[in-house]
Design a protein around this motif. Structure first.
Motif, PDB file in Angstrom:
ATOM      1  N   GLU A  85       0.874  -1.045  -0.131  1.00 25.07           N
ATOM      2  CA  GLU A  85      -0.057  -0.148  -0.016  1.00 25.07           C
ATOM      3  C   GLU A  85       0.860   1.342  -0.041  1.00 25.07           C
ATOM      4  OE1 GLU A  85      -2.811   2.411   3.076  1.00 25.07           O
ATOM      5  OE2 GLU A  85      -2.970   0.172   3.254  1.00 25.07           O
ATOM      6  N   TYR A  86       1.991   1.105   0.831  1.00 25.30           N
ATOM      7  CA  TYR A  86       2.781   2.435   0.855  1.00 25.30           C
ATOM      8  C   TYR A  86       3.596   2.667  -0.475  1.00 25.30           C
ATOM      9  CZ  TYR A  86       2.135   3.659   5.958  1.00 25.30           C
ATOM     10  OH  TYR A  86       1.849   4.258   7.064  1.00 25.30           O
ATOM     11  N   MET A  87       3.952   1.686  -0.937  1.00 25.57           N
ATOM     12  CA  MET A  87       4.760   1.528  -2.143  1.00 25.57           C
ATOM     13  C   MET A  87       3.928   2.248  -3.384  1.00 25.57           C
ATOM     14  SD  MET A  87       7.727  -1.153  -2.036  1.00 25.57           S
ATOM     15  CE  MET A  87       6.612  -2.762  -2.231  1.00 25.57           C
ATOM     16  N   VAL A  88       2.863   1.651  -3.504  1.00 22.06           N
ATOM     17  CA  VAL A  88       1.917   1.712  -4.589  1.00 22.06           C
ATOM     18  C   VAL A  88       1.580   3.453  -4.301  1.00 22.06           C
ATOM     19  CG1 VAL A  88      -0.718   1.634  -5.335  1.00 22.06           C
ATOM     20  CG2 VAL A  88       0.698  -0.550  -4.957  1.00 22.06           C
ATOM     21  N   ASP A  89       1.266   3.989  -3.236  1.00 19.41           N
ATOM     22  CA  ASP A  89       0.729   5.384  -2.881  1.00 19.41           C
ATOM     23  C   ASP A  89       1.975   6.453  -3.582  1.00 19.41           C
ATOM     24  OD1 ASP A  89      -1.764   4.455  -2.083  1.00 19.41           O
ATOM     25  OD2 ASP A  89      -1.195   5.016  -0.157  1.00 19.41           O
ATOM     26  N   ARG A  90       3.293   5.707  -2.898  1.00 15.40           N
ATOM     27  CA  ARG A  90       4.526   6.416  -3.561  1.00 15.40           C
ATOM     28  C   ARG A  90       4.620   6.652  -4.827  1.00 15.40           C
ATOM     29  NH1 ARG A  90       9.438   6.714  -0.109  1.00 15.40           N
ATOM     30  NH2 ARG A  90      10.718   8.598  -0.931  1.00 15.40           N
ATOM     31  N   PHE A  91       4.366   5.394  -5.250  1.00 16.87           N
ATOM     32  CA  PHE A  91       4.672   5.345  -7.018  1.00 16.87           C
ATOM     33  C   PHE A  91       3.831   6.503  -7.694  1.00 16.87           C
ATOM     34  CE2 PHE A  91       4.497   3.915 -11.449  1.00 16.87           C
ATOM     35  CZ  PHE A  91       5.789   3.284 -11.369  1.00 16.87           C
ATOM     36  N   LYS A  92       2.564   6.182  -7.214  1.00 14.50           N
ATOM     37  CA  LYS A  92       1.652   7.167  -7.851  1.00 14.50           C
ATOM     38  C   LYS A  92       1.746   8.650  -7.433  1.00 14.50           C
ATOM     39  CE  LYS A  92      -2.308   3.823  -8.110  1.00 14.50           C
ATOM     40  NZ  LYS A  92      -3.345   3.100  -7.540  1.00 14.50           N
ATOM     41  N   ASP A  93       2.051   8.989  -6.071  1.00 16.18           N
ATOM     42  CA  ASP A  93       2.101  10.257  -5.705  1.00 16.18           C
ATOM     43  C   ASP A  93       3.189  10.805  -5.476  1.00 16.18           C
ATOM     44  OD1 ASP A  93      -0.765   9.924  -5.457  1.00 16.18           O
ATOM     45  OD2 ASP A  93      -0.908   9.451  -3.614  1.00 16.18           O
ATOM     46  N   GLY A  94       4.307  10.181  -5.928  1.00 16.69           N
ATOM     47  CA  GLY A  94       5.840  10.773  -5.760  1.00 16.69           C
ATOM     48  C   GLY A  94       6.396  11.434  -6.644  1.00 16.69           C
ATOM     49  N   THR A  95       5.681  11.739  -7.773  1.00 19.57           N
ATOM     50  CA  THR A  95       6.189  12.454  -8.915  1.00 19.57           C
ATOM     51  C   THR A  95       6.780  13.903  -8.447  1.00 19.57           C
ATOM     52  OG1 THR A  95       4.102  13.226  -9.787  1.00 19.57           O
ATOM     53  CG2 THR A  95       5.117  11.144 -10.601  1.00 19.57           C
ATOM     54  N   ASP A  96       6.459  14.480  -7.616  1.00 18.64           N
ATOM     55  CA  ASP A  96       7.036  15.949  -7.369  1.00 18.64           C
ATOM     56  C   ASP A  96       8.457  15.575  -6.527  1.00 18.64           C
ATOM     57  OD1 ASP A  96       4.647  16.997  -8.163  1.00 18.64           O
ATOM     58  OD2 ASP A  96       3.396  17.224  -6.142  1.00 18.64           O
ATOM     59  N   GLU A  97       8.771  14.540  -5.954  1.00 25.41           N
ATOM     60  CA  GLU A  97       9.808  14.405  -5.296  1.00 25.41           C
ATOM     61  C   GLU A  97      11.101  14.141  -6.252  1.00 25.41           C
ATOM     62  OE1 GLU A  97      10.240  10.773  -2.117  1.00 25.41           O
ATOM     63  OE2 GLU A  97       8.203  10.448  -3.003  1.00 25.41           O
ATOM     64  N   LYS A  98      12.285  14.904  -5.632  1.00 28.51           N
ATOM     65  CA  LYS A  98      13.428  14.912  -6.338  1.00 28.51           C
ATOM     66  C   LYS A  98      13.854  13.415  -6.841  1.00 28.51           C
ATOM     67  CE  LYS A  98      18.070  16.719  -6.000  1.00 28.51           C
ATOM     68  NZ  LYS A  98      19.015  17.319  -5.226  1.00 28.51           N
ATOM     69  N   ASN A  99      14.370  13.020  -7.961  1.00 26.50           N
ATOM     70  CA  ASN A  99      14.862  11.705  -8.199  1.00 26.50           C
ATOM     71  C   ASN A  99      13.561  10.744  -7.994  1.00 26.50           C
ATOM     72  OD1 ASN A  99      17.572  12.471  -8.238  1.00 26.50           O
ATOM     73  ND2 ASN A  99      17.714  12.430  -6.179  1.00 26.50           N
ATOM     74  N   TYR A 100      12.458  11.027  -8.411  1.00 23.48           N
ATOM     75  CA  TYR A 100      11.253  10.081  -8.505  1.00 23.48           C
ATOM     76  C   TYR A 100      11.608   9.070  -9.284  1.00 23.48           C
ATOM     77  CZ  TYR A 100       9.151  11.770 -12.642  1.00 23.48           C
ATOM     78  OH  TYR A 100       8.616  12.253 -14.037  1.00 23.48           O
TER      79      TYR A 100
END
Length: 181
Positions: free
Chosen positions: A118-133
């Motif tokens: 769950e955490y990884m899926v959310d990060r994959f989907k929502d983490g595009t604002d992160e540096k080095n995403y």
């Protein structure tokens, strides 16, 4: 915990880089299997997740991820958010090492696997604002592959492929798909 393992934990905080690294490897190796002493170090490792030294934070995260299989009380279910925070550490190398080991929590049982996914899926989907995403996404897909290889759970593979299909950039889509070949 035997005296040798206690020494390894002491050495893992040594000023001597070689001694510290050797202890790190020994602790990781020991925690690849279930151990009966996880709770003897658990609270200290949780504290070390916010240590001022980024190396301590990284090691604590990796040790805790490994120790999830030795957690019959399922403390990880409550403590996981604290562990996950280190995957977003200000020091990218610390964040990355923590993220690359987080999948091991999923080996502890179905609940833990679902939590990590769950955490990884959310990060994959929502983490595009992160540096080095794109690197973070690559690590997430690799984590899913590692979990799949250990658990042979088709749902993990299906989730990873579905996530990869959402990627627009061909270069990265190919890179992520290569992990599943």
């Amino acid at each position: 915990m035997d005296s040798q393992m206690k020494k390894e934990f002491e050495k893992s905080k040594s000023k001597n880089k070689e001694e510290r690294y050797e202890a790190y490897l020994n602790i990781l190796e020991a925690t690849e299997q279930k151990v009966d002493w996880a709770y003897e170090v658990w609270d200290q490792l949780l504290e070390d997740l916010t240590h001022k030294d980024n190396h301590q934070r990284s090691r604590a995260a990796q040790y805790l991820a490994n120790l999830a299989i030795s957690d019959p009380e399922k403390r990880m279910m409550k403590d996981f958010p604290r562990l996950w925070e280190v995957t977003k550490d200000e020091k990218f190398v610390t964040a990355r090492h923590s993220l690359q080991s987080i999948w091991k929590v999923g080996l502890a049982g179905t609940e833990q696997k679902e939590l990590v996914m769950e955490y990884m899926v959310d990060r994959f989907k929502d983490g595009t604002d992160e540096k080095n995403y794109t690197l973070i996404r690559c690590d997430i897909i690799q984590n899913m592959r590692n979990l799949y290889d250990h658990l042979d759970d088709e749902k993990i593979k299906q989730t990873a492929i579905e996530l990869i299909e959402t990627v627009d950039e061909k270069k990265y889509k190919k890179k992520y798909m290569d992990i599943w070949k």
